[in-house]
Design a protein around this motif. Structure first.
Motif, PDB file in Angstrom:
ATOM      1  N   GLN A 165      46.596  45.694   5.978  1.00  0.00           N
ATOM      2  CA  GLN A 165      46.417  46.281   4.655  1.00  0.00           C
ATOM      3  C   GLN A 165      45.484  47.485   4.727  1.00  0.00           C
ATOM      4  O   GLN A 165      45.703  48.502   4.050  1.00  0.00           O
ATOM      5  N   ALA A 166      44.459  47.383   5.548  1.00  0.00           N
ATOM      6  CA  ALA A 166      43.533  48.505   5.712  1.00  0.00           C
ATOM      7  C   ALA A 166      44.261  49.727   6.281  1.00  0.00           C
ATOM      8  O   ALA A 166      44.029  50.860   5.834  1.00  0.00           O
ATOM      9  N   ARG A 167      45.139  49.499   7.248  1.00  0.00           N
ATOM     10  CA  ARG A 167      45.911  50.614   7.802  1.00  0.00           C
ATOM     11  C   ARG A 167      46.772  51.261   6.723  1.00  0.00           C
ATOM     12  O   ARG A 167      46.849  52.496   6.628  1.00  0.00           O
ATOM     13  N   ARG A 168      47.410  50.422   5.908  1.00  0.00           N
ATOM     14  CA  ARG A 168      48.256  50.976   4.844  1.00  0.00           C
ATOM     15  C   ARG A 168      47.416  51.734   3.817  1.00  0.00           C
ATOM     16  O   ARG A 168      47.794  52.830   3.376  1.00  0.00           O
ATOM     17  N   ASP A 169      46.288  51.162   3.444  1.00  0.00           N
ATOM     18  CA  ASP A 169      45.446  51.788   2.430  1.00  0.00           C
ATOM     19  C   ASP A 169      44.953  53.164   2.853  1.00  0.00           C
ATOM     20  O   ASP A 169      44.784  54.056   2.006  1.00  0.00           O
ATOM     21  N   HIS A 170      44.734  53.338   4.152  1.00  0.00           N
ATOM     22  CA  HIS A 170      44.129  54.584   4.619  1.00  0.00           C
ATOM     23  C   HIS A 170      45.083  55.432   5.459  1.00  0.00           C
ATOM     24  O   HIS A 170      44.656  56.426   6.069  1.00  0.00           O
TER      25      HIS A 170
END
Length: 370
Positions: free
Chosen positions: A189-194
């Protein structure tokens, strides 16, 4: 008010993950307690989000002291706490870590004859230019219960003449919080968010030695750009020093993205998926040690040497950062690494057991102090 009341004093972002497991464990034991937030960190990302994400009770008292110089901030904390402690007369005041709220509360409690417990006692950088080092030393000299997170802390306290009966080796309550929330740290999710597709590095930078002097800030920016030359860098930037780092050109590299501070869960999701972390924070050195993420600490020293001997951390200079980061990224993350003793998720329970016995055995506030 009960003579067995325990008051927890928190003030800044690093305090909240340390306090949460202690408050929870004391609550399970039926110990009367109140939570005071001094407001040293006061905005949503730096404070309020922790109460939501860590299921901390809302503070019984919020002093709202805000920011300011060390002297002004500590004075405001002490003034507010003196009035509160006189009204409540707790059996014990529990302080956490090494921030101004910690030393301010310890001084006020000591002068009023109220017992003090220090969670994270005995850590030492031996660098008196760090305000936090002054806070640690003073608080430990005043405390009646000292809860140590690592074996080196026990040695330091012994060398400083602290009576062994006051000291308890309990492990690290910040790690309790990390392990309890591990399933919530979503790296994907962090990869997608950023918008991160390949290798990336997370950086947290706010220490005076790195950001206060314009020349130091310029060196730091150059070093961070050398890391951005080889990998994407995400910097959740602490308000402290932001303007100086921006003026030094931190934002000018197209592979270095500066974002606002993140909540606890979001930040550790980002760290969990990182190939490396660059930091000058103490807590991040501990969190990466458990998560197995290579940590490069941009400081000349650390009060957490156990993260080097039993973890993933190493000290680096600004001049060597780019080269070392390249080596770390090439080597990849280790499959196995040592973990410090008692960093097992049960420190809060150990601390609560000692506190419960202490307040029940001491009776009225102030009894049993040296």
């Amino acid at each position: 008010m009960s003579s067995e009341l325990v008051i927890h004093v928190t003030g800044a972002r690093p305090n909240f993950p340390k306090a949460a497991p202690v408050i929870r464990a004391l609550g399970a034991r039926g110990v009367a307690q109140e939570l005071v937030h001094t407001g040293q960190h006061y905005d949503d990302a730096m404070a309020k989000v922790f109460f939501r994400q860590l299921a901390l009770p809302q503070p019984d008292v919020d002093l709202g002291v805000g920011s300011g110089s060390h002297a002004r901030q500590t004075a405001a904390i002490m003034t507010g706490l003196e009035e509160l402690f006189l009204a409540r007369r707790p059996a014990l005041v529990v302080v956490y870590g090494d921030v101004n709220s910690t030393v301010g509360a310890a001084i006020v409690a000591a002068k009023l004859g109220i017992a003090i417990a220090h969670v994270e006692a005995g850590l030492r950088s031996f660098d008196r230019t760090m305000p936090e080092e002054i806070n640690r030393v003073v608080t430990d000299q005043l405390a009646d219960l000292l809860f140590a997170t690592s074996p080196d802390a026990l040695t330091h306290l012994g060398n400083e003449g602290v009576r062994a009966g006051k000291v308890h080796f309990v492990g690290n309550p910040m790690i309790d919080t990390l392990l309890a929330n591990l399933d919530r740290f979503d790296a994907d999710q962090a990869r997608r968010d950023h918008g991160l597709n390949g290798d990336y590095v997370v950086a947290t930078l706010h220490r005076p030695s790195n950001v206060d002097d314009p020349d130091d800030a310029a060196e730091l920016v150059k070093a961070m750009h050398s890391v951005a030359d080889i990998a994407e860098v995400v910097v959740p930037l602490h308000p402290r020093g932001r303007a100086r780092l921006e003026a030094a050109g931190l934002f000018s590299h197209d592979r270095l993205r500066v974002i606002d501070p993140l909540g606890y869960v979001e930040f550790l999701g980002l760290v969990r998926g990182a190939n490396a972390v660059v930091t000058d924070s103490g807590g991040v050195q501990e969190e990466t040690t458990i998560l197995g993420v290579p940590c490069l600490t941009l400081r000349a020293n650390t009060e957490r040497p156990v993260t080097i001997t039993h973890g993933t951390n190493r000290l680096v200079t600004r001049a060597e950062l780019g080269f070392v980061a390249s080596q770390v990224l090439s080597a990849g993350r280790a499959a196995d690494w040592p973990v410090p003793p008692l960093w097992d998720g049960r420190a809060g329970e150990r601390i609560a057991e000692v506190i419960e016995a202490y307040v029940h055995g001491k009776g009225a506030a102030g009894e049993g102090r040296d």
